[in-house]
Design a protein around this motif. Structure first.
Motif, PDB file in Angstrom:
ATOM      1  N   ASN A 349       4.601   8.115   2.047  1.00 31.09           N
ATOM      2  CA  ASN A 349       5.239   5.920   2.637  1.00 31.09           C
ATOM      3  C   ASN A 349       5.151   6.490   3.367  1.00 31.09           C
ATOM      4  O   ASN A 349       5.119   5.483   4.347  1.00 31.09           O
ATOM      5  N   ASN A 353       3.543   3.822   6.471  1.00 34.72           N
ATOM      6  CA  ASN A 353       4.460   2.839   7.036  1.00 34.72           C
ATOM      7  C   ASN A 353       3.657   3.365   8.986  1.00 34.72           C
ATOM      8  O   ASN A 353       3.123   1.891   9.611  1.00 34.72           O
ATOM      9  N   ASP A 356       0.281   1.814   8.691  1.00 36.31           N
ATOM     10  CA  ASP A 356      -0.548   0.856   9.106  1.00 36.31           C
ATOM     11  C   ASP A 356       0.629  -0.152  10.375  1.00 36.31           C
ATOM     12  O   ASP A 356       0.062  -0.448  10.908  1.00 36.31           O
ATOM     13  N   ALA A 357       1.948   0.257  10.863  1.00 41.04           N
ATOM     14  CA  ALA A 357       1.929  -0.345  12.057  1.00 41.04           C
ATOM     15  C   ALA A 357       0.895   0.313  13.301  1.00 41.04           C
ATOM     16  O   ALA A 357       1.380  -0.541  14.434  1.00 41.04           O
ATOM     17  N   THR A 429       8.400  -6.999   2.276  1.00 41.85           N
ATOM     18  CA  THR A 429       7.600  -5.934   3.287  1.00 41.85           C
ATOM     19  C   THR A 429       7.019  -7.696   4.260  1.00 41.85           C
ATOM     20  O   THR A 429       7.066  -8.627   3.873  1.00 41.85           O
ATOM     21  N   LYS A 431       3.592  -7.389   5.140  1.00 47.55           N
ATOM     22  CA  LYS A 431       2.932  -7.387   5.281  1.00 47.55           C
ATOM     23  C   LYS A 431       1.841  -8.141   4.111  1.00 47.55           C
ATOM     24  O   LYS A 431       2.935  -8.501   3.368  1.00 47.55           O
ATOM     25  N   GLY A 436       0.960  -4.599   0.250  1.00 49.08           N
ATOM     26  CA  GLY A 436       2.404  -4.520   0.695  1.00 49.08           C
ATOM     27  C   GLY A 436       3.049  -4.362  -0.596  1.00 49.08           C
ATOM     28  O   GLY A 436       3.247  -5.586  -0.660  1.00 49.08           O
ATOM     29  N   GLY A 440       8.027   1.176  -0.806  1.00 47.84           N
ATOM     30  CA  GLY A 440       7.874   1.964  -0.190  1.00 47.84           C
ATOM     31  C   GLY A 440       9.311   3.261   0.176  1.00 47.84           C
ATOM     32  O   GLY A 440       9.530   3.844  -0.341  1.00 47.84           O
ATOM     33  N   LEU A 441       9.534   1.820   0.619  1.00 45.30           N
ATOM     34  CA  LEU A 441      10.936   2.734   1.706  1.00 45.30           C
ATOM     35  C   LEU A 441      12.192   2.528   1.237  1.00 45.30           C
ATOM     36  O   LEU A 441      12.951   3.604   0.595  1.00 45.30           O
TER      37      LEU A 441
END
Ligand SMILES: Nc1ncnc2c1ncn2[C@@H]1O[C@H](COP(=O)(O)OP(=O)(O)OP(=O)(O)O)[C@@H](O)[C@H]1O
Ligand SMILES: [Mg+2]
Length: 480
Positions: A349, A353, A356-357, A429, A431, A436, A440-441
């Motif tokens: 995860n 992330n 993605d960032a 999210t 996203k 997204g 995840g978090l």
């Protein structure tokens, strides 16, 4: 307001002179007023307290206490203080008049009595007295009303407070229920995600593992056999340098020199490729370890590495950006008692992330440059000096607190204040839909906190990057 003036009244006459008493009583009784009589100061005070007359006519000079003292005591007594007092005084005694008025008397009448004057003054003061009484009673009513309203208001306020408190309690209960519900949802999704994904991956890895090992094992032999053929052919060349025409024709046709040179290389790259495939399968099997229910001592670095290997395809360069660089700064860690599958999921995860960032940072950057070429050059953060996405992984053991620390930092888009504040909400999210889920978090936090008694924290700066920090206490230090 039109208040009717009552002319009835009770009048107390105080005088030690029977003549005066008689004259006055007769005059006043004729008017229909009720008359009370006292012949000295003490008697006057007692009567006034008992009968509450509407007016007191008070002589000054009397045996015992004089009129002034009686007046003073009447004014000091809360029962009689409001009764108007009119002094009766001789025409020449100006000093007495002034003194009487200063002690609280409302008026004076002079002796010998002028009937009409006495009547007029008493009438006026009776009217005033009655009006005052009415006003007082109105006032009392008003005060009562105010008190009643205040009581109702206080009651209302109390009710409102109780209501607010109940609403607050209810809201708190509801938000807790919602929280629990969301946590349960996250847990369910996590279990579902993990079991489906894990089973799939483990199944595929297992199926591929056998043929790959088979190929790998045979490749050793195949390259040995090839080398033997090549050696044998070289011997033939040495001892039969001039072969038959048909053989020579075939040698030319297949370009034997190139074949002898290229075959070992092909074998070697096939070996490398298959070896890599085997490694990948090993990582996949490691990543999707199904033994979720028990803690076991694991090598955290191996977990990170196998996760990175699975994510390899996302790290590679593409048309939008260059390859994402992975910088490892691993400390010396003991085997840590963990739930391996879920822990790998956390790494997955956080890495996803971070990637993605970084990608978002590229998109933002290229949009900015396209839209505002001049501003972009000066104001927009470029990913790094070399214009590369970077993920840095640091691990360490904090000896004193026996805590393992794993930091995963990226130089991606970073987070704004409002994103940071909402980060603990499940399903949050930024996203696009389909990319997204915002879980995840939450899942990662649950795994670290609930399964490992650790913490998951972060620091982030918009357009600078983000660093997530996992802290896992060694087993002996865990408190749930
Ligand atoms: N490394 C990071 N850099 C910048 N923003 C991040 C980073 N990690 C998380 N975020 C922000 O936190 C949000 C929530 O992350 P989370 O992993 O929970 O969900 P998601 O990535 O949006 O969806 P998914 O369920 O697929 O993981 C992200 O949408 C993003 O805005
Ligand atoms: Mg995510």
């Amino acid at each position: 307001m039109n208040i009717p003036v009552l002319e009835t009244g009770v009048i107390l006459i105080v005088d030690d002179n029977p003549n005066n008493l008689e004259v006055l009583s007769e005059t006043l009784m004729d008017r229909g007023w009720e008359i009370l009589i006292a012949v000295n100061g003490e008697g006057a005070i007692a009567q006034a307290e008992y009968a509450c007359p509407d007016i007191i006519l008070l002589d000054v000079m009397m045996p015992g206490i004089d009129g002034f003292t009686a007046c003073q005591r009447l004014k000091l007594n809360p029962v009689t203080c409001d009764i108007p007092i009119i002094f009766m005084t001789a025409l020449s005694e100006t000093v007495d008049k002034v003194k009487g008025l200063s002690l609280g008397a409302v008026d004076y009448i002079t002796k010998p009595f002028e009937h009409e004057e006495v009547l007029a003054r008493i009438k006026t003061h009776l009217q005033i007295r009655n009006l005052t009484k009415q006003l007082q009673s109105h006032n009392q009513q008003l005060q009562q009303e105010i008190a009643d309203r205040l009581a109702v208001e206080t009651k209302l306020q109390k009710l409102t407070q109780e209501l607010e408190q109940r609403v607050e309690e209810r809201t708190f209960q509801l938000s807790q229920a919602l929280d629990n519900f969301q946590q349960a949802q996250v847990r369910l999704v996590q279990q579902e995600k993990m079991s489906t994904l894990g089973e799939l991956v483990a199944g595929i890895a297992h199926e591929i593992n056998n043929p790959v090992n088979f190929i790998l094992g045979n490749l050793n032999h195949a390259s040995e056999y090839t080398q033997n053929f090549i050696d044998l052919f070289k011997l033939y060349q040495q001892y039969y340098p001039n072969p038959e025409g048909e053989i020579q024709q075939k040698i030319d046709e297949i370009d034997i020199d190139f074949l002898m040179q290229d075959s070992p290389q092909i074998m070697s790259s096939m070996y490398k490729g298959t070896k890599r495939l085997a490694q990948m399968i090993h990582s996949l099997r490691h990543f999707s370890r199904r033994d979720d229910s028990v803690v076991q001592p694991i090598d955290i670095h191996e977990g990170i590495d196998s996760t990175l290997l699975i994510l390899q395809y996302r790290l590679k360069a593409n048309s939008e950006r260059s390859e994402i660089q992975i910088i490892k700064d691993y400390g010396t860690l003991p085997p840590v008692e963990c739930f391996p599958g879920p822990l790998n999921q956390v790494f997955m995860n956080l890495f996803a992330n971070a990637i993605d960032a970084i990608e978002e940072s590229f998109v933002t950057r290229s949009n900015s440059i396209a839209n505002f070429p001049k501003i972009a050059a000066s104001n927009i953060h470029l990913l790094s000096v070399e214009n590369k996405g970077q993920i840095t992984i640091r691990t360490a053991l904090h000896q004193q607190s026996s805590v393992v620390i794993i930091k995963i930092a990226d130089n991606g888009i970073g987070m704004t204040e409002s994103v940071k504040q909402r980060l603990s909400e499940p399903m949050f999210t930024t996203k696009p839909v389909g990319k997204g889920t915002g879980l995840g978090l939450s899942i990662s936090r649950q795994i670290i906190e609930e399964k490992h008694g650790g913490t998951l924290s972060f620091v982030s700066e918009p357009r600078q990057g983000t660093e997530f920090c996992i802290e896992i206490p060694l087993l002996s230090q865990r408190h749930f």
